[in-house]
Design a protein around this motif. Structure first.
Motif, PDB file in Angstrom:
ATOM      1  N   ALA A 177       0.203 101.287  54.634  1.00 58.34           N
ATOM      2  CA  ALA A 177       0.854 100.288  54.107  1.00 58.34           C
ATOM      3  C   ALA A 177      -0.240  98.854  53.434  1.00 58.34           C
ATOM      4  O   ALA A 177      -0.192  98.436  52.450  1.00 58.34           O
ATOM      5  CB  ALA A 177       1.824  99.575  54.758  1.00 58.34           C
ATOM      6  N   TYR A 178      -1.054  99.028  54.121  1.00 62.89           N
ATOM      7  CA  TYR A 178      -2.296  97.694  54.088  1.00 62.89           C
ATOM      8  C   TYR A 178      -3.416  98.389  53.449  1.00 62.89           C
ATOM      9  O   TYR A 178      -4.341  97.530  53.128  1.00 62.89           O
ATOM     10  CB  TYR A 178      -2.585  97.188  55.137  1.00 62.89           C
ATOM     11  CG  TYR A 178      -2.811  97.890  56.526  1.00 62.89           C
ATOM     12  CD1 TYR A 178      -4.309  98.481  56.627  1.00 62.89           C
ATOM     13  CD2 TYR A 178      -2.022  98.837  57.254  1.00 62.89           C
ATOM     14  CE1 TYR A 178      -4.694  99.260  57.747  1.00 62.89           C
ATOM     15  CE2 TYR A 178      -2.448  99.354  58.215  1.00 62.89           C
ATOM     16  CZ  TYR A 178      -3.809  99.672  58.324  1.00 62.89           C
ATOM     17  OH  TYR A 178      -4.160 100.524  59.413  1.00 62.89           O
ATOM     18  N   GLY A 179      -3.507  99.613  52.920  1.00 60.92           N
ATOM     19  CA  GLY A 179      -4.455 100.046  52.125  1.00 60.92           C
ATOM     20  C   GLY A 179      -5.185 101.460  52.727  1.00 60.92           C
ATOM     21  O   GLY A 179      -4.610 102.137  53.318  1.00 60.92           O
ATOM     22  N   GLU A 180      -6.354 101.404  52.160  1.00 62.88           N
ATOM     23  CA  GLU A 180      -7.027 102.763  52.683  1.00 62.88           C
ATOM     24  C   GLU A 180      -8.764 102.645  53.048  1.00 62.88           C
ATOM     25  O   GLU A 180      -9.026 101.589  52.464  1.00 62.88           O
ATOM     26  CB  GLU A 180      -6.951 103.854  51.565  1.00 62.88           C
ATOM     27  CG  GLU A 180      -7.789 103.396  50.340  1.00 62.88           C
ATOM     28  CD  GLU A 180      -7.327 104.224  49.079  1.00 62.88           C
ATOM     29  OE1 GLU A 180      -8.155 104.329  48.174  1.00 62.88           O
ATOM     30  OE2 GLU A 180      -6.246 104.710  49.012  1.00 62.88           O
ATOM     31  N   PRO A 181      -9.388 103.321  53.882  1.00 61.85           N
ATOM     32  CA  PRO A 181     -10.618 103.074  54.035  1.00 61.85           C
ATOM     33  C   PRO A 181     -11.332 102.859  52.805  1.00 61.85           C
ATOM     34  O   PRO A 181     -11.234 103.747  51.600  1.00 61.85           O
ATOM     35  CB  PRO A 181     -11.178 104.702  54.605  1.00 61.85           C
ATOM     36  CG  PRO A 181      -9.898 105.083  55.193  1.00 61.85           C
ATOM     37  CD  PRO A 181      -8.696 104.746  54.324  1.00 61.85           C
ATOM     38  N   GLY A 182     -12.444 102.251  52.650  1.00 61.13           N
ATOM     39  CA  GLY A 182     -13.171 101.813  51.395  1.00 61.13           C
ATOM     40  C   GLY A 182     -14.160 102.923  51.222  1.00 61.13           C
ATOM     41  O   GLY A 182     -14.529 103.686  51.879  1.00 61.13           O
ATOM     42  N   ASN A 195      -2.116  97.742  48.403  1.00 64.24           N
ATOM     43  CA  ASN A 195      -1.060  97.142  48.399  1.00 64.24           C
ATOM     44  C   ASN A 195      -0.850  95.751  48.544  1.00 64.24           C
ATOM     45  O   ASN A 195      -1.602  95.298  49.675  1.00 64.24           O
ATOM     46  CB  ASN A 195      -0.152  97.818  49.323  1.00 64.24           C
ATOM     47  CG  ASN A 195       0.170  99.386  49.390  1.00 64.24           C
ATOM     48  OD1 ASN A 195       0.488  99.806  48.021  1.00 64.24           O
ATOM     49  ND2 ASN A 195      -0.019 100.078  50.060  1.00 64.24           N
ATOM     50  N   ALA A 196      -0.003  95.056  48.016  1.00 60.04           N
ATOM     51  CA  ALA A 196       0.276  93.634  47.977  1.00 60.04           C
ATOM     52  C   ALA A 196       0.919  93.526  49.411  1.00 60.04           C
ATOM     53  O   ALA A 196       1.770  94.272  49.754  1.00 60.04           O
ATOM     54  CB  ALA A 196       0.814  92.922  46.905  1.00 60.04           C
ATOM     55  N   GLY A 197       0.827  92.459  50.055  1.00 59.43           N
ATOM     56  CA  GLY A 197       1.593  91.940  51.406  1.00 59.43           C
ATOM     57  C   GLY A 197       0.793  91.300  52.221  1.00 59.43           C
ATOM     58  O   GLY A 197      -0.560  90.584  51.878  1.00 59.43           O
ATOM     59  N   GLU A 198       1.496  90.699  53.396  1.00 58.33           N
ATOM     60  CA  GLU A 198       0.804  90.067  54.585  1.00 58.33           C
ATOM     61  C   GLU A 198       0.512  91.060  55.585  1.00 58.33           C
ATOM     62  O   GLU A 198       1.366  91.939  56.150  1.00 58.33           O
ATOM     63  CB  GLU A 198       1.993  89.051  55.033  1.00 58.33           C
ATOM     64  CG  GLU A 198       2.142  88.135  54.117  1.00 58.33           C
ATOM     65  CD  GLU A 198       0.911  86.867  53.999  1.00 58.33           C
ATOM     66  OE1 GLU A 198       0.218  86.784  54.783  1.00 58.33           O
ATOM     67  OE2 GLU A 198       0.881  86.644  52.839  1.00 58.33           O
ATOM     68  N   GLY A 257      -5.922  83.831  71.259  1.00 59.15           N
ATOM     69  CA  GLY A 257      -6.111  83.352  69.987  1.00 59.15           C
ATOM     70  C   GLY A 257      -6.635  84.148  68.764  1.00 59.15           C
ATOM     71  O   GLY A 257      -6.761  83.832  67.820  1.00 59.15           O
ATOM     72  N   MET A 258      -6.951  85.470  69.097  1.00 54.47           N
ATOM     73  CA  MET A 258      -7.627  86.317  68.373  1.00 54.47           C
ATOM     74  C   MET A 258      -6.637  87.172  67.558  1.00 54.47           C
ATOM     75  O   MET A 258      -6.395  88.326  67.798  1.00 54.47           O
ATOM     76  CB  MET A 258      -8.687  87.271  69.205  1.00 54.47           C
ATOM     77  CG  MET A 258      -9.812  86.565  69.667  1.00 54.47           C
ATOM     78  SD  MET A 258     -11.190  87.633  70.301  1.00 54.47           S
ATOM     79  CE  MET A 258     -11.927  87.752  68.678  1.00 54.47           C
ATOM     80  N   ASP A 259      -6.025  86.428  66.723  1.00 50.00           N
ATOM     81  CA  ASP A 259      -4.849  86.972  65.684  1.00 50.00           C
ATOM     82  C   ASP A 259      -5.140  86.326  64.339  1.00 50.00           C
ATOM     83  O   ASP A 259      -5.367  85.033  64.309  1.00 50.00           O
ATOM     84  CB  ASP A 259      -3.569  86.572  66.467  1.00 50.00           C
ATOM     85  CG  ASP A 259      -2.567  87.360  65.768  1.00 50.00           C
ATOM     86  OD1 ASP A 259      -2.496  88.633  65.772  1.00 50.00           O
ATOM     87  OD2 ASP A 259      -1.773  86.798  65.165  1.00 50.00           O
ATOM     88  N   GLY A 260      -5.251  87.066  63.496  1.00 47.38           N
ATOM     89  CA  GLY A 260      -5.512  86.638  61.927  1.00 47.38           C
ATOM     90  C   GLY A 260      -4.969  87.396  60.984  1.00 47.38           C
ATOM     91  O   GLY A 260      -3.843  88.239  61.093  1.00 47.38           O
ATOM     92  N   ALA A 261      -4.545  86.825  59.877  1.00 41.14           N
ATOM     93  CA  ALA A 261      -3.769  87.349  58.598  1.00 41.14           C
ATOM     94  C   ALA A 261      -4.655  87.501  57.547  1.00 41.14           C
ATOM     95  O   ALA A 261      -5.804  86.798  57.114  1.00 41.14           O
ATOM     96  CB  ALA A 261      -2.651  86.281  58.419  1.00 41.14           C
ATOM     97  N   VAL A 262      -4.326  88.521  56.571  1.00 38.59           N
ATOM     98  CA  VAL A 262      -4.863  88.569  55.150  1.00 38.59           C
ATOM     99  C   VAL A 262      -3.615  88.711  54.393  1.00 38.59           C
ATOM    100  O   VAL A 262      -2.735  89.657  54.478  1.00 38.59           O
ATOM    101  CB  VAL A 262      -5.478  90.351  55.202  1.00 38.59           C
ATOM    102  CG1 VAL A 262      -6.012  90.366  53.626  1.00 38.59           C
ATOM    103  CG2 VAL A 262      -6.824  90.386  56.272  1.00 38.59           C
ATOM    104  N   ALA A 263      -3.404  87.959  53.346  1.00 40.87           N
ATOM    105  CA  ALA A 263      -2.569  87.734  52.297  1.00 40.87           C
ATOM    106  C   ALA A 263      -3.270  88.559  51.257  1.00 40.87           C
ATOM    107  O   ALA A 263      -4.299  88.293  50.475  1.00 40.87           O
ATOM    108  CB  ALA A 263      -2.366  86.477  52.000  1.00 40.87           C
TER     109      ALA A 263
END
Length: 156
Positions: free
Chosen positions: A31-36, A131-134, A148-154
């Motif tokens: 859902a968030y993409g593929e290996p580059g 794909n677009a998304g969070e 605290g080791m939790d991040g986001a990619v928009a």
């Protein structure tokens, strides 16, 4: 009848493993993409992993944005005193993976979407956001995400 019982038993045994398996282990699109492709151009984003004197653990930066279709080279630098990892996935996938990590805290990652990095060392992940998304990145070593080791990619 015996064949049916054996098949049902195998399905019952294997289903939980499939449910907890990280989709990053198969090298396919998620859902968030593929290996580059490391041979293709990519924007480089340095992500520092560390602990603070007051007991927090963090990623710097803790969030980032990417464009749909963009390839990003994550350069992961562990400036802390303990192992850390960077696991890129959906929030739900990382939640499930965190449960599996609590049961097997020594699980190490060298997957297209995740890497464990020892103190003072570096690692890389090249990822194409198709794909677009969070999406989420987290350190799933037990206690680290909670510290605290939790991040986001928009992805837009």
């Amino acid at each position: 009848m015996r064949k049916l019982i054996v098949t049902a038993a195998l399905a019952a045994v294997l289903a939980p493993a499939a449910a907890l398996a990280d989709p990053g282990h198969d090298g396919k699109t998620r859902a968030y993409g593929e290996p580059g492709d490391p041979a293709k151009p990519a924007r480089t984003v340095e992500v520092v992993m560390k602990e603070t004197d007051d007991g927090k653990m963090l990623f710097e930066p803790g969030s980032l944005t990417a464009k749909r279709g963009e390839q990003v080279r994550f350069v992961l630098k562990n400036e802390g005193q303990v192992d850390h990892e960077f696991m890129l996935a959906t929030r739900a996938e990382n939640d499930r993976h965190a449960i599996a990590m609590r049961k097997n805290p020594d699980m190490e990652h060298d997957d297209p979407n995740g890497r464990r990095v020892s103190p003072g060392k570096s690692g890389e992940i090249v990822w194409k956001f198709t794909n677009a998304g969070e999406f989420n990145f987290a350190c799933l070593i037990p206690g680290h995400r909670e510290a605290g080791m939790d991040g986001a990619v928009a992805v837009k």
